[in-house]
Design a protein around this motif. Structure first.
Motif, PDB file in Angstrom:
ATOM      1  N   ILE A   1      47.214 -34.522  96.894  1.00 54.25           N
ATOM      2  CA  ILE A   1      47.722 -33.343  96.430  1.00 54.25           C
ATOM      3  C   ILE A   1      49.457 -33.786  95.090  1.00 54.25           C
ATOM      4  CG2 ILE A   1      48.656 -31.148  96.096  1.00 54.25           C
ATOM      5  CD1 ILE A   1      47.112 -30.446  98.554  1.00 54.25           C
ATOM      6  N   VAL A   2      49.178 -33.855  94.092  1.00 57.66           N
ATOM      7  CA  VAL A   2      50.638 -34.296  93.505  1.00 57.66           C
ATOM      8  C   VAL A   2      51.063 -32.881  92.832  1.00 57.66           C
ATOM      9  CG1 VAL A   2      51.679 -34.964  91.406  1.00 57.66           C
ATOM     10  CG2 VAL A   2      49.838 -36.157  92.082  1.00 57.66           C
TER      11      VAL A   2
ATOM     12  N   ALA B   1      55.989 -27.493  97.246  1.00 56.58           N
ATOM     13  CA  ALA B   1      55.799 -29.230  97.468  1.00 56.58           C
ATOM     14  C   ALA B   1      56.006 -29.061  99.197  1.00 56.58           C
ATOM     15  CB  ALA B   1      56.260 -30.222  96.784  1.00 56.58           C
ATOM     16  N   GLU B   2      56.816 -28.478  99.388  1.00 61.24           N
ATOM     17  CA  GLU B   2      56.845 -28.216 101.109  1.00 61.24           C
ATOM     18  C   GLU B   2      55.787 -27.834 101.445  1.00 61.24           C
ATOM     19  OE1 GLU B   2      61.039 -29.285 102.826  1.00 61.24           O
ATOM     20  OE2 GLU B   2      60.129 -27.180 102.830  1.00 61.24           O
ATOM     21  N   SER B   3      55.860 -26.346 101.439  1.00 64.52           N
ATOM     22  CA  SER B   3      54.742 -25.664 101.749  1.00 64.52           C
ATOM     23  C   SER B   3      53.133 -25.767 101.844  1.00 64.52           C
ATOM     24  CB  SER B   3      54.866 -23.758 100.392  1.00 64.52           C
ATOM     25  OG  SER B   3      55.660 -23.285 100.593  1.00 64.52           O
ATOM     26  N   ALA B   4      52.867 -26.973 100.682  1.00 65.44           N
ATOM     27  CA  ALA B   4      51.604 -27.850 100.861  1.00 65.44           C
ATOM     28  C   ALA B   4      51.521 -28.300 101.451  1.00 65.44           C
ATOM     29  CB  ALA B   4      52.142 -28.391  99.295  1.00 65.44           C
ATOM     30  N   ALA B   5      52.492 -29.108 102.054  1.00 63.82           N
ATOM     31  CA  ALA B   5      52.650 -30.181 102.613  1.00 63.82           C
ATOM     32  C   ALA B   5      52.697 -29.777 104.439  1.00 63.82           C
ATOM     33  CB  ALA B   5      53.632 -31.052 102.624  1.00 63.82           C
ATOM     34  N   ILE B   6      53.108 -28.068 104.200  1.00 62.61           N
ATOM     35  CA  ILE B   6      53.134 -27.791 105.880  1.00 62.61           C
ATOM     36  C   ILE B   6      50.904 -26.811 105.647  1.00 62.61           C
ATOM     37  CG2 ILE B   6      53.619 -25.160 106.676  1.00 62.61           C
ATOM     38  CD1 ILE B   6      56.145 -25.667 105.829  1.00 62.61           C
TER      39      ILE B   6
ATOM     40  N   LEU C   1      52.532 -35.248  97.228  1.00 57.07           N
ATOM     41  CA  LEU C   1      53.576 -36.254  96.275  1.00 57.07           C
ATOM     42  C   LEU C   1      54.646 -35.446  95.490  1.00 57.07           C
ATOM     43  CD1 LEU C   1      51.226 -38.962  95.011  1.00 57.07           C
ATOM     44  CD2 LEU C   1      52.801 -38.518  96.787  1.00 57.07           C
ATOM     45  N   LEU C   2      55.559 -34.938  95.179  1.00 55.63           N
ATOM     46  CA  LEU C   2      57.061 -34.118  94.622  1.00 55.63           C
ATOM     47  C   LEU C   2      56.822 -35.320  93.850  1.00 55.63           C
ATOM     48  CD1 LEU C   2      58.323 -31.997  94.138  1.00 55.63           C
ATOM     49  CD2 LEU C   2      59.605 -32.461  95.364  1.00 55.63           C
TER      50      LEU C   2
ATOM     51  N   LYS D   1      51.086 -43.461  90.836  1.00 57.10           N
ATOM     52  CA  LYS D   1      50.709 -44.839  90.807  1.00 57.10           C
ATOM     53  C   LYS D   1      50.551 -45.269  91.527  1.00 57.10           C
ATOM     54  CE  LYS D   1      50.369 -48.748  87.643  1.00 57.10           C
ATOM     55  NZ  LYS D   1      51.394 -49.412  86.992  1.00 57.10           N
ATOM     56  N   GLU D   2      52.510 -44.895  92.369  1.00 59.55           N
ATOM     57  CA  GLU D   2      53.114 -45.519  93.239  1.00 59.55           C
ATOM     58  C   GLU D   2      53.128 -45.140  94.776  1.00 59.55           C
ATOM     59  OE1 GLU D   2      57.056 -46.545  92.018  1.00 59.55           O
ATOM     60  OE2 GLU D   2      56.360 -47.083  89.919  1.00 59.55           O
ATOM     61  N   GLU D   3      52.512 -43.659  94.317  1.00 69.78           N
ATOM     62  CA  GLU D   3      52.235 -42.737  95.744  1.00 69.78           C
ATOM     63  C   GLU D   3      53.864 -42.148  96.564  1.00 69.78           C
ATOM     64  OE1 GLU D   3      49.015 -43.205  97.883  1.00 69.78           O
ATOM     65  OE2 GLU D   3      47.296 -43.827  96.475  1.00 69.78           O
ATOM     66  N   LYS D   4      54.607 -41.972  95.781  1.00 68.86           N
ATOM     67  CA  LYS D   4      56.078 -41.342  95.688  1.00 68.86           C
ATOM     68  C   LYS D   4      56.168 -39.857  95.162  1.00 68.86           C
ATOM     69  CE  LYS D   4      57.873 -43.309  91.420  1.00 68.86           C
ATOM     70  NZ  LYS D   4      58.887 -44.164  91.171  1.00 68.86           N
TER      71      LYS D   4
END
Ligand code: 13P
Ligand code: SF4
Length: 342
Positions: free
Chosen positions: A94-95, A103-108, A116-117, A315-318
């Motif tokens: 999920i980008v 993004a943190e809420s999505a990861a939680i 990814l942020l 691309k770099e998954e960062k």
């Protein structure tokens, strides 16, 4: 004389160019290349291609740049994006084109996915305004008073609260809490708005939390715009001051504004929130007119996300967003309580 001919064709496409390599047996190993040059693939197309290859989806907040909104799989406000992130089953990545706390809420909410942020620096300053120490201090001053936190907080703060809320449901969430007094943070304007809506005592933590972008809106600007467009309907975000609330016809989250504008018979709107939402408003309502209540209302943090950075991120998954499990466990409970209610 040969009784068979072997032809091997290799087709390579890159940037819309087609490259053909042919190996013909038995006439020798004579590869030739035919280059059919097309239009070079633009960045938006590259992102779409890459996201399909990588089984990724792009979630974008309503404040994102138009070109990001246009390639996103889903655009929404904080509650809609949290729901979408939680319910996502098929994607591997999920980008999250927005700011840190979203993004943190999505990861939680969806620890199975790689979230990814695109830009590490895309941090909401309001979320930084409420520390864990401040929450603990307020709790000790007001024992047994429930803590309701706006999602615009960091995971460690969420882990200390009873329930989360967004700008779309803050009043309903506070009404649902079995107490006539609540601790509420970090946005003081939202706390005061909720107090007016619910009639409950809402204690802001910290006392002074605010969004620097929404603070820019002033009623004087609305009055000037109103003299030019007297028929205009005024929509404002609850992060604006009470003075803005007083001149508003509608107060709501970014997506609630989009819904209100779509369903309204009005043809002209003055908008009191970050300028990014105007792209969606105009796209959804081509026959209606929208004016930003203050031209400089830009959230620089949201705007750190660009197409180039979204591409590099994918691309770099960062940059992978992770939340340590003991914190995530408590923060998840607070988010899930909110999502169950509204
Ligand atoms: P919404 O949930 O209304 O989209 O608001 C998020 C936000 O950061 C407002 O500044
Ligand atoms: Fe944070 Fe305000 Fe930007 Fe929203 S608009 S992300 S609250 S700084």
């Amino acid at each position: 004389m040969v009784d068979f001919l072997f032809l091997c064709l290799r087709i390579k496409t890159e940037n819309s160019a087609v490259e053909l390599n042919a190996y013909i047996f038995p006439y020798g190993y004579k590869p030739f290349t035919l280059r059919v040059q097309g239009e070079p693939m633009n960045l938006a197309d590259k992102i779409v291609k890459l996201k399909n290859e990588k089984k990724a989806i792009i979630l974008a907040h309503n404040y994102q740049r138009p070109e990001i909104q246009d390639i996103a799989d889903y655009i929404g406000d904080s509650i809609e994006l949290s729901r979408k992130a939680m319910e996502e089953k098929d994607a591997r990545i999920i980008v999250f084109s927005a700011v840190d706390f979203m993004a943190e809420s999505a990861a939680i909410l969806n620890p199975e996915k790689k979230v990814l942020l695109p830009v590490l620096g895309a941090r909401c300053p309001m979320a930084q305004m409420l520390t864990v120490e401040e929450i603990k201090r307020s709790k000790s001053q007001h024992p047994h008073v429930p803590v309701v936190l706006y999602v615009n907080t960091l995971a460690a703060a969420k882990a200390e609260c009873d329930i989360c809320c967004t700008s779309a449901n803050a009043a309903e969430i506070v009404s649902s809490v079995h107490s006539n007094t609540v601790l509420f943070g970090p946005d003081r304007n939202l706390a005061e708005y909720v107090e007016r809506k619910t009639g409950k005592k809402v204690i802001p933590i910290p006392e002074w939390g605010f969004c620097p972008t929404h603070l820019l809106f002033q009623p004087e600007d609305v009055q000037i715009l109103k003299t030019q467009h007297p028929e205009a309907v005024v929509m404002v975000h609850p992060e604006c001051t009470f003075e803005m609330d007083k001149v508003a016809d509608f107060v709501g989250s970014t997506s609630q504004m989009c819904r209100y504008a779509r369903e309204s018979k009005a043809k002209t709107f003055i908008v009191g929130t970050e300028e990014g939402v105007l792209h969606r408003l105009k796209k959804d309502n081509p026959a209606k007119k929208f004016f930003l209540a203050y031209d400089g209302a830009v959230c620089p943090n949201m705007k750190l996300n660009t197409l180039e950075r979204v591409y590099a991120s994918l691309k770099e998954e960062k940059h992978v967003v992770t939340v340590p499990e003991p914190i995530a466990k408590n923060a998840r409970k607070a988010l899930e309580r909110m999502l169950e209610l509204k």
